[in-house]
Design a protein around this motif. Structure first.
Motif, PDB file in Angstrom:
ATOM      1  N   ALA A  15       1.323  -1.237   0.321  1.00  0.00           N
ATOM      2  CA  ALA A  15       0.297  -0.190   0.392  1.00  0.00           C
ATOM      3  C   ALA A  15       0.313   1.404   0.334  1.00  0.00           C
ATOM      4  N   ARG A  16       2.028   0.889   0.780  1.00  0.00           N
ATOM      5  CA  ARG A  16       2.829   2.232   1.140  1.00  0.00           C
ATOM      6  C   ARG A  16       3.403   2.422  -0.721  1.00  0.00           C
ATOM      7  N   HIS A  17       4.378   2.332  -1.064  1.00  0.00           N
ATOM      8  CA  HIS A  17       4.580   1.569  -2.512  1.00  0.00           C
ATOM      9  C   HIS A  17       3.940   1.038  -3.611  1.00  0.00           C
ATOM     10  N   ASP A  18       2.787   1.693  -3.684  1.00  0.00           N
ATOM     11  CA  ASP A  18       2.053   1.915  -4.567  1.00  0.00           C
ATOM     12  C   ASP A  18       2.625   0.458  -5.441  1.00  0.00           C
ATOM     13  N   ALA A  19       2.879  -1.427  -5.184  1.00  0.00           N
ATOM     14  CA  ALA A  19       3.146  -2.035  -5.134  1.00  0.00           C
ATOM     15  C   ALA A  19       2.163  -2.809  -6.527  1.00  0.00           C
ATOM     16  N   ARG A  20       2.200  -3.256  -7.815  1.00  0.00           N
ATOM     17  CA  ARG A  20       1.547  -3.276  -8.719  1.00  0.00           C
ATOM     18  C   ARG A  20       1.218  -4.920  -8.845  1.00  0.00           C
ATOM     19  N   VAL A  21       1.808  -5.762  -7.784  1.00  0.00           N
ATOM     20  CA  VAL A  21       1.737  -6.846  -8.144  1.00  0.00           C
ATOM     21  C   VAL A  21       2.818  -7.795  -6.593  1.00  0.00           C
ATOM     22  N   TRP A  58      -5.498  -5.115   3.315  1.00  0.00           N
ATOM     23  CA  TRP A  58      -5.352  -4.371   2.775  1.00  0.00           C
ATOM     24  C   TRP A  58      -6.717  -3.535   3.283  1.00  0.00           C
ATOM     25  N   PRO A  59      -5.807  -2.243   3.198  1.00  0.00           N
ATOM     26  CA  PRO A  59      -6.329  -1.109   3.523  1.00  0.00           C
ATOM     27  C   PRO A  59      -8.183  -0.702   2.308  1.00  0.00           C
ATOM     28  N   ALA A  60      -9.306  -0.261   3.286  1.00  0.00           N
ATOM     29  CA  ALA A  60     -10.409  -0.452   2.349  1.00  0.00           C
ATOM     30  C   ALA A  60     -10.593   0.410   1.928  1.00  0.00           C
ATOM     31  N   GLY A  61     -10.783   0.793   0.123  1.00  0.00           N
ATOM     32  CA  GLY A  61     -10.898   2.160  -0.288  1.00  0.00           C
ATOM     33  C   GLY A  61      -9.760   1.507  -1.344  1.00  0.00           C
ATOM     34  N   ARG A  62      -8.592   1.341  -1.323  1.00  0.00           N
ATOM     35  CA  ARG A  62      -6.922   0.829  -1.777  1.00  0.00           C
ATOM     36  C   ARG A  62      -6.981   0.545  -2.835  1.00  0.00           C
ATOM     37  N   PRO A  63      -6.715   0.529  -4.122  1.00  0.00           N
ATOM     38  CA  PRO A  63      -7.032  -0.512  -5.422  1.00  0.00           C
ATOM     39  C   PRO A  63      -5.970  -1.766  -5.394  1.00  0.00           C
ATOM     40  N   LEU A  64      -6.858  -2.845  -5.430  1.00  0.00           N
ATOM     41  CA  LEU A  64      -5.864  -4.281  -4.915  1.00  0.00           C
ATOM     42  C   LEU A  64      -5.018  -4.326  -5.982  1.00  0.00           C
ATOM     43  N   PRO A  65      -3.624  -4.893  -5.331  1.00  0.00           N
ATOM     44  CA  PRO A  65      -3.129  -5.008  -6.584  1.00  0.00           C
ATOM     45  C   PRO A  65      -2.921  -6.333  -7.058  1.00  0.00           C
ATOM     46  N   GLU A  66      -2.588  -6.904  -7.789  1.00  0.00           N
ATOM     47  CA  GLU A  66      -2.384  -8.449  -8.775  1.00  0.00           C
ATOM     48  C   GLU A  66      -2.032  -9.319  -7.633  1.00  0.00           C
ATOM     49  N   ILE A  67      -2.159 -10.216  -7.086  1.00  0.00           N
ATOM     50  CA  ILE A  67      -2.102 -11.420  -5.927  1.00  0.00           C
ATOM     51  C   ILE A  67      -1.439 -12.581  -6.598  1.00  0.00           C
ATOM     52  N   ARG A  68      -0.170 -13.009  -6.652  1.00  0.00           N
ATOM     53  CA  ARG A  68       0.382 -14.133  -7.210  1.00  0.00           C
ATOM     54  C   ARG A  68       0.570 -15.697  -6.216  1.00  0.00           C
ATOM     55  N   GLN A  69       0.669 -16.393  -6.560  1.00  0.00           N
ATOM     56  CA  GLN A  69       0.717 -17.757  -5.304  1.00  0.00           C
ATOM     57  C   GLN A  69       1.190 -18.433  -5.942  1.00  0.00           C
ATOM     58  N   GLY A  70       2.570 -18.935  -4.943  1.00  0.00           N
ATOM     59  CA  GLY A  70       3.332 -19.854  -5.287  1.00  0.00           C
ATOM     60  C   GLY A  70       5.245 -19.666  -5.804  1.00  0.00           C
ATOM     61  N   ALA A  71       5.678 -20.203  -5.784  1.00  0.00           N
ATOM     62  CA  ALA A  71       7.008 -20.741  -5.387  1.00  0.00           C
ATOM     63  C   ALA A  71       7.010 -19.853  -7.319  1.00  0.00           C
ATOM     64  N   GLN A  72       6.408 -21.116  -8.420  1.00  0.00           N
ATOM     65  CA  GLN A  72       6.071 -20.349 -10.035  1.00  0.00           C
ATOM     66  C   GLN A  72       6.179 -19.314  -9.882  1.00  0.00           C
ATOM     67  N   ALA A  73       5.244 -18.562  -9.028  1.00  0.00           N
ATOM     68  CA  ALA A  73       4.561 -16.965  -9.540  1.00  0.00           C
ATOM     69  C   ALA A  73       6.310 -16.020  -9.117  1.00  0.00           C
ATOM     70  N   LEU A  74       6.825 -16.819  -8.168  1.00  0.00           N
ATOM     71  CA  LEU A  74       8.222 -15.785  -7.788  1.00  0.00           C
ATOM     72  C   LEU A  74       9.248 -15.585  -9.172  1.00  0.00           C
ATOM     73  N   ALA A  75       9.403 -17.315 -10.019  1.00  0.00           N
ATOM     74  CA  ALA A  75      10.034 -17.018 -11.124  1.00  0.00           C
ATOM     75  C   ALA A  75       9.995 -16.313 -12.129  1.00  0.00           C
ATOM     76  N   ASP A  76       8.360 -16.505 -12.531  1.00  0.00           N
ATOM     77  CA  ASP A  76       7.827 -15.957 -13.641  1.00  0.00           C
ATOM     78  C   ASP A  76       7.716 -14.373 -13.164  1.00  0.00           C
ATOM     79  N   THR A  77       7.049 -13.583 -11.832  1.00  0.00           N
ATOM     80  CA  THR A  77       7.706 -12.175 -11.757  1.00  0.00           C
ATOM     81  C   THR A  77       8.716 -11.749 -12.184  1.00  0.00           C
ATOM     82  N   ALA A  78       9.752 -12.663 -11.856  1.00  0.00           N
ATOM     83  CA  ALA A  78      11.665 -12.123 -11.248  1.00  0.00           C
ATOM     84  C   ALA A  78      11.684 -11.581 -12.765  1.00  0.00           C
ATOM     85  N   ALA A  79      10.862 -12.585 -13.662  1.00  0.00           N
ATOM     86  CA  ALA A  79      11.337 -12.676 -15.234  1.00  0.00           C
ATOM     87  C   ALA A  79      10.448 -11.997 -15.851  1.00  0.00           C
ATOM     88  N   ALA A  80       9.446 -11.176 -15.458  1.00  0.00           N
ATOM     89  CA  ALA A  80       8.763 -10.932 -15.973  1.00  0.00           C
ATOM     90  C   ALA A  80       9.061  -9.716 -16.891  1.00  0.00           C
TER      91      ALA A  80
END
Length: 401
Positions: free
Chosen positions: A50-56, A72-94
């Motif tokens: 929330a403080r750093h406006d992360a997208r994911v 998550w703070p009410a009223g704030r736009p929600l970032p995309e939430i990804r799950q699991g170890a594969q999501a870590l690798a996929d996001t790092a390579a995005a």
């Protein structure tokens, strides 16, 4: 104006992640936060996002996702939430990500760091295990992809700064620097540098985690107490700087002001000094090749008064000896060293074994790796198989009696 970097911070709620966000917040024109990850401190992750406006954000499972949504703070736009170890690798390579802070502690951080290297990112490496367990594989990925590799550990960052500027230091070296005689890694000696050896059998986890100079997580604090942490750094230095084992030396320096040194053939020794504050190497990595403000205060050498150095006592710190042994035995032994240590330290922190049982467990697992002919792995799958085998062996030795 520099091009803005879009950051993925793997392990954002740990000490390195928190310090990284502190530096990032000082330079909003230079950095934006694309993605953050956490494993257990999910409420802290929600606050950071929330403080750093992360997208994911990346969380481990459904339960963590529910906790994140609740926090998550009410009223704030929600970032995309990804799950699991594969999501870590996929996001790092995005493709949206330009730089990855690889700060997940332990072997769990290896897939994400390796994915970032394979994708040609700027990799700010604060995860030792990426090189300890997969040095050959990781450095090959850096070379083949053209990734930038910038060490964030204070010791390796110091060596990086003290080496010649004759080439692009952020590319993987293939041979040692000509003119360099030795790399000198400094170590504080931790909380038990002067403790009587016969008292180590009864030390508690809280005592082992009470580092005199640095504020760190509990696992890495125990590693510092045993100096296994320094042994991992020796292995890391071997891969980062293509330096033979016999040209890497550890020196105990209790003030933690000299972060490491490079000795040259002409007798010159270049040292990097600074406050024991991880924001310094983090800012160096984020801004490289420029220098940017880290928020770290002045180092008053006159007030400090003295700098001390001594040879490490291998009877007091057998884990350091075991680390040198593992590097000499090859990559399979290094995987066993790291996996056994992670299991043994967890056993100690949970009260299942004594502090002095950590080295024998590691040594047994190193012997096991030799007996089973653990070869140099050629893939991430082989690395994880060797890691899992050693963890099973070590876990069998961590049962309370």
């Amino acid at each position: 104006m520099p091009v803005q970097q879009h950051l993925c911070i793997l392990g954002s709620t740990g000490s390195i992640g928190v310090s990284t966000l502190d530096v990032v917040a000082r330079h909003p024109d230079r950095f934006s936060v694309h993605a953050l990850s956490a494993h257990s401190r999910i409420e802290a992750l929600a606050d950071q996002a929330a403080r750093h406006d992360a997208r994911v954000v990346i969380v481990p499972d459904d339960a963590a996702r529910t906790r994140f949504l609740t926090a998550w703070p009410a009223g704030r736009p929600l970032p995309e939430i990804r799950q699991g170890a594969q999501a870590l690798a996929d996001t790092a390579a995005a493709p949206e990500v330009t730089a990855v802070m690889a700060a997940i502690v332990g072997a769990a951080g290896l897939p994400g760091a390796l994915a970032a290297a394979q994708a040609g990112k700027r990799v700010l490496l604060a995860n030792k295990e990426a090189l300890v367990a997969a040095g050959n594989l990781f450095m090959r990925a850096v070379r083949e992809s053209g990734a930038e590799l910038l060490p964030i550990d204070s010791e390796h960052n110091a060596i990086f700064q003290c080496l010649p500027r004759t080439a692009d230091r952020s590319r993987a070296p293939t041979s040692p620097d000509e003119g360099v005689r030795r790399l000198l890694l400094t170590a504080s000696g931790g909380p038990f540098r002067r403790t009587a050896l016969d008292q180590l059998d009864s030390v508690t986890p809280d005592q082992a985690c009470a580092h005199p100079n640095w504020r760190m997580g509990r696992k890495i604090s125990v590693d510092s107490a045993t100096m296994l942490n320094k042994g991992l750094e020796v292995i890391e230095a071997h891969w980062l700087f293509a330096m033979p084992l016999e040209r890497i030396q550890v020196v105990v320096h209790p003030q933690s002001v000299v972060h490491s040194m490079v000795e040259y053939l002409d007798g010159s020794i270049l040292a990097q000094l600074g406050q024991p504050d991880m924001r310094t190497p983090i800012a160096f990595g984020l801004g490289y090749p420029e220098r940017i403000d880290s928020g770290v205060g002045l180092l008053e050498l006159a007030r400090l008064g003295r700098l001390d150095f001594e040879t490490p006592d291998l009877k007091r710190f057998p884990c350091l000896r075991l680390s040198f042994d593992a590097l000499g035995q090859g990559q399979g032994a290094c995987i066993a060293l790291n996996a056994a240590n992670e299991v043994a330290v967890e056993g100690f922190l949970r009260g299942r074994i004594r502090y002095t049982q950590i080295p024998p467990i590691i040594e047994h697992c190193l012997d096991d790796s030799v007996a089973h002919g653990m070869r140099t792995p050629s893939s991430l799958a082989e690395i994880l198989d060797l890691d899992a085998h050693t963890r099973r062996v070590a876990a069998g030795m961590c049962q309370p009696h």
